[in-house]
Design a protein around this motif. Structure first.
Motif, mmCIF file in Angstrom:
data_model
loop_
_atom_site.group_PDB
_atom_site.id
_atom_site.type_symbol
_atom_site.label_atom_id
_atom_site.label_comp_id
_atom_site.label_asym_id
_atom_site.label_seq_id
_atom_site.Cartn_x
_atom_site.Cartn_y
_atom_site.Cartn_z
ATOM 1 N N ALA A 152 -7.300 3.313 -7.638
ATOM 2 C CA ALA A 152 -6.483 3.386 -9.001
ATOM 3 C C ALA A 152 -5.155 3.739 -8.104
ATOM 4 O O ALA A 152 -4.347 2.728 -8.541
ATOM 5 N N ALA A 153 -4.925 4.706 -7.164
ATOM 6 C CA ALA A 153 -3.684 4.866 -6.723
ATOM 7 C C ALA A 153 -3.145 3.484 -6.198
ATOM 8 O O ALA A 153 -2.224 3.230 -6.436
ATOM 9 N N ARG A 154 -4.132 3.153 -4.906
ATOM 10 C CA ARG A 154 -3.488 1.987 -4.579
ATOM 11 C C ARG A 154 -3.267 0.699 -6.090
ATOM 12 O O ARG A 154 -2.114 -0.105 -4.772
ATOM 13 N N VAL A 155 -4.372 -0.094 -6.642
ATOM 14 C CA VAL A 155 -3.885 -0.615 -7.300
ATOM 15 C C VAL A 155 -2.881 -0.143 -8.230
ATOM 16 O O VAL A 155 -2.295 -1.101 -8.503
ATOM 17 N N ALA A 156 -2.480 0.731 -8.449
ATOM 18 C CA ALA A 156 -1.364 1.547 -8.762
ATOM 19 C C ALA A 156 0.175 0.917 -8.369
ATOM 20 O O ALA A 156 1.238 1.108 -8.849
ATOM 21 N N GLY A 157 -0.207 0.291 -6.621
ATOM 22 C CA GLY A 157 1.165 0.081 -6.361
ATOM 23 C C GLY A 157 1.505 1.129 -5.537
ATOM 24 O O GLY A 157 2.613 1.237 -4.908
ATOM 25 N N ALA A 158 0.738 2.367 -5.179
ATOM 26 C CA ALA A 158 1.288 3.250 -4.093
ATOM 27 C C ALA A 158 1.138 2.942 -2.314
ATOM 28 O O ALA A 158 0.015 2.183 -2.123
ATOM 29 N N LYS A 159 2.007 3.435 -2.176
ATOM 30 C CA LYS A 159 2.170 2.662 -0.728
ATOM 31 C C LYS A 159 1.413 3.893 0.601
ATOM 32 O O LYS A 159 1.067 4.528 -0.101
ATOM 33 N N TRP A 160 1.560 2.722 1.301
ATOM 34 C CA TRP A 160 0.425 4.132 2.511
ATOM 35 C C TRP A 160 0.861 5.438 2.624
ATOM 36 O O TRP A 160 0.062 6.579 2.361
ATOM 37 N N PRO A 161 2.237 5.643 2.739
ATOM 38 C CA PRO A 161 2.543 7.520 3.370
ATOM 39 C C PRO A 161 1.708 8.329 1.683
ATOM 40 O O PRO A 161 1.940 9.147 1.695
ATOM 41 N N ARG A 162 2.097 7.140 0.274
ATOM 42 C CA ARG A 162 2.324 8.421 -1.077
ATOM 43 C C ARG A 162 0.322 7.993 -1.163
ATOM 44 O O ARG A 162 0.113 9.323 -0.997
ATOM 45 N N GLN A 163 -0.378 7.596 -0.565
ATOM 46 C CA GLN A 163 -1.515 7.726 -0.328
ATOM 47 C C GLN A 163 -2.152 8.997 0.946
ATOM 48 O O GLN A 163 -2.737 9.986 0.046
ATOM 49 N N MET A 164 -1.992 8.368 1.555
ATOM 50 C CA MET A 164 -2.221 10.047 2.488
ATOM 51 C C MET A 164 -1.933 11.283 2.002
ATOM 52 O O MET A 164 -2.212 11.964 1.642
ATOM 53 N N PHE A 165 -0.580 11.456 1.614
ATOM 54 C CA PHE A 165 -0.203 12.356 1.442
ATOM 55 C C PHE A 165 0.151 13.289 0.129
ATOM 56 O O PHE A 165 -0.183 14.277 -0.033
ATOM 57 N N VAL A 166 0.400 12.488 -0.646
ATOM 58 C CA VAL A 166 0.209 12.769 -1.995
ATOM 59 C C VAL A 166 -1.627 12.776 -3.191
ATOM 60 O O VAL A 166 -1.352 13.283 -3.356
ATOM 61 N N THR A 167 -1.739 11.647 -2.503
ATOM 62 C CA THR A 167 -3.255 11.383 -3.208
ATOM 63 C C THR A 167 -4.136 12.137 -2.921
ATOM 64 O O THR A 167 -5.308 12.783 -3.490
#
Lengths: 302, 335
Positions: free
Chosen positions: A196-211
């Protein structure tokens, strides 16, 4: 309709403190862990306030009072409650200051090893297969060496000092974090919330550290507690071998090495520093067991 | 199964090359020129320096040196010690039996006490015995073994006078090296008291080196037993009227052993790391003490060779454990 929305509204803000409370509820069930926490708290306080509590400077030598036994023994005086070492330094002051070095070693090693390990582990978990394989092979190579041996050789390369010992130990402990982080990342990555986060447009760093990262923290925290105690033990072992802190630093392992020749004449110079190491490491391990029980629901039953 | 074993072997090769690179790179990144260090205080003339550099091959390109090093490994050539001038390979294999003997005794000691302790703790879960044994295990697990060694020396050797402080055998005994195991050689020599002497030298180092594996095995056995004891077939065995000894000892223990055996196999690294400290304290002439001495003497070929050989031993044991584990447990193979 309005009932349901108000119910969700009420339950959302309690999410965070509830989790902490739940954690504490599990943690305090384990009496050993709570005891460990208390001992660790005392250790930290001593480490912070050592210069205020210690009766003397840890390196000052009272040449007239060498190898004085503890106060309660025959020949001891209350001037030196735990006796003096071979050059007349006050044991109590040295032991109190020693807590600082051990605490410092533990913190620095865990911070370096965990930060490096988590970042590399996250990269390995998200990276394409070839990079992942490369990273994990590198970690396998480091893990092939017995940790103390590799740390010893690294310190020999860098030159014996407490700082180099800490760097070496951190480097040797770091693959464990990489493996743990990568394993949890691979496990989390396929879950819906990450997609869901990826589909919402989260970039790699955000996916890694925040999600993803917050959901992998449980085992990493337990590992941090365990490597805190390993770091203290290994640093003391290196100090004992003459490859860690150098005399006259009042590091517990170095103190043991200095006093080896007096073991049959003066029990206190050998027994006390080792006892300090044991009690500290034991307290941290007890705490670590409690943390694992509280953070890892799968292991909670036993 | 063959495919599984081959795939494990396949991951072994790059790791081995990596380990070789690290132990090779070691001598190049060290501060200080090894030849200058070897010359000592006297210093060297320019020509002599160049000649030595050629003799050790330091003047050739680095990849040629590495290739020579790698091919040398397979021919059993790891260079010569700067100090004794003997081949590193030979020195390693003269000293290795001492470490092997000590490690074997330590692991036997650890299993002989740790396994029953874990079983007793699991069977008496939550009761006094469990708490007592697991507190002991946690203390053992947290033990700084170099301090533990000194304490044992003070109490057992110093106050009680039961065991010698260091070495492998009393000075008055001398016999040929047959197996390299002092206990066996002393028996073969047939000299009075030689065996007892070898044994008494072995006791304290064994306890010291075995302490941490003992604690780990006890904890692992307990948790594996607890898991197995809650299975249905244990309930069935009890319902059939089997006594607790048969249920716990045969039905449960046999199935709990698999993870325990893995832990034993994987503790080889711990043992070799522990051997560094134990051998140094007890002046035990094995590879751990050899390694530490060589580091202090800046005997680089020895440090480099020993580092490689120790890592290879650890890797080989881990590989064997891995493959054996796959043999016992088919679930692992499919991963």
């Amino acid at each position: 309709m309005s009932d349901a929305s108000s119910a969700t509204a009420r339950s959302v803000p309690t999410g965070r403190p509830g989790r902490l409370k739940e954690f504490w509820g599990y943690f305090k069930e384990n009496r050993g862990a709570v005891m460990g926490l208390w001992v660790f708290a005392v250790f930290v306080l001593i480490a912070i306030f050592a210069p205020l509590i210690a009766p003397y400077d840890p390196t000052v030598q009272f040449r007239g009072n060498t190898l004085q036994p503890p106060a309660w023994q025959e020949g001891g005086q209350w001037q030196f409650p735990l006796g003096t070492d071979a050059v007349g330094r006050d044991m109590l002051s040295r032991l109190l200051h020693g807590a600082r070095y051990s605490f410092f070693v533990g913190i620095v090693v865990v911070v370096i090893a965990a930060t490096g390990g988590i970042v590399i582990g996250l990269i390995a978990g998200f990276a394409p297969k070839w990079l992942d394989t490369l990273i994990m092979r590198l970690m396998d190579i480091i893990l092939a060496f017995p940790s103390l041996l590799l740390a010893l050789v690294l310190v020999a390369i860098l030159g014996p000092s407490l700082l180099n010992a800490m760097i070496a130990i951190a480097l040797v402990l770091q693959p464990h974090y990489v493996r743990l982080t990568r394993a949890s990342v691979l496990n989390e990555r396929t879950k819906d919330y990450v997609i869901a986060a990826r589909v919402a447009g989260a970039k790699w760093p955000r996916q890694m550290f925040v999600t993803v990262l917050p959901n992998c923290l449980g085992p990493i925290i337990v590992q941090a507690a365990l490597s805190f105690s390993t770091a203290i033990l290994d640093a003391a072992a290196l100090g004992f071998l003459g490859m860690g802190a150098q005399p006259p630093t009042p590091e517990w392992g170095t103190m043991l090495a200095d006093s080896r020749e007096f073991i049959l004449r003066a029990w206190w110079v050998v027994t006390l520093p080792g006892l300090c190491i044991l009690v500290t490491v034991l307290a941290i391990n007890l705490m670590g067991d409690g943390l694992r029980d509280a953070l890892d629901p799968k292991l909670r039953r036993s | 199964m063959l495919k599984f074993a081959l795939s494990r072997l396949f991951t072994f090769i790059p790791t081995f090359i990596g380990v070789a690179v690290i132990s090779f790179g070691f001598i190049r990144v060290l501060p200080g020129d090894p030849i200058v260090v070897m010359a000592g205080e006297r210093g060297l003339s320019e020509e002599r320096y160049a000649a030595l550099q050629q003799q050790f091959g330091f003047d050739r390109p680095i990849y040629v040196q590495f290739w020579d090093y790698l091919t040398g490994i397979f021919q059993g050539d790891l260079g010569n010690s700067f100090v004794t001038n003997r081949p590193v390979w030979d020195e390693f294999f003269t000293l290795f039996p001492a470490t092997l003997e000590l490690s074997l005794c330590a692991i036997i000691f650890a299993v002989a006490i740790g396994l029953p302790a874990g079983v007793i703790a699991a069977v008496n879960r939550g009761k006094f015995f469990d708490r007592f044994l697991m507190s002991g295990a946690l203390i053992g697990y947290s033990m700084p073994i170099f301090w533990w060694a000194l304490l044992l020396i003070v109490v057992v050797s110093g106050w009680l006078g039961w065991t010698p402080v260091s070495g492998r055998i009393g000075l008055m005994y001398f016999f040929d090296d047959v197996t390299g195991f002092m206990t066996i050689d002393s028996l073969l020599s047939g000299q009075d008291g030689a065996f007892a002497s070898a044994l008494s030298h072995l006791i304290l180092p064994t306890i010291v080196l075995g302490t941490i594996p003992l604690a780990v095995i006890a904890r692992q056995t307990r948790s594996a037993m607890l898991e197995v004891l809650s299975e249905d077939y244990i309930r069935t065995a009890r319902a059939k009227g089997l006594g607790p000894r048969r249920v716990n000892g045969v039905h449960a223990l046999r199935n709990a052993l698999i993870p325990v055996v893995t832990v034993i196999g994987l503790s080889v690294g711990t043992l070799l790391a522990g051997a560094i400290l134990t051998e140094t304290i007890f002046s035990w002439p094995g590879i751990g003490k050899w390694m530490v001495d060589s580091i202090f003497r800046r005997d680089y070929p020895v440090v480099q060779g020993a580092l490689l050989l120790i890592a290879v031993i650890v890797m080989l044991v881990n590989l064997t454990v891995d493959v054996l584990y796959g043999l016992i447990n088919p679930k692992i193979r499919s991963r």
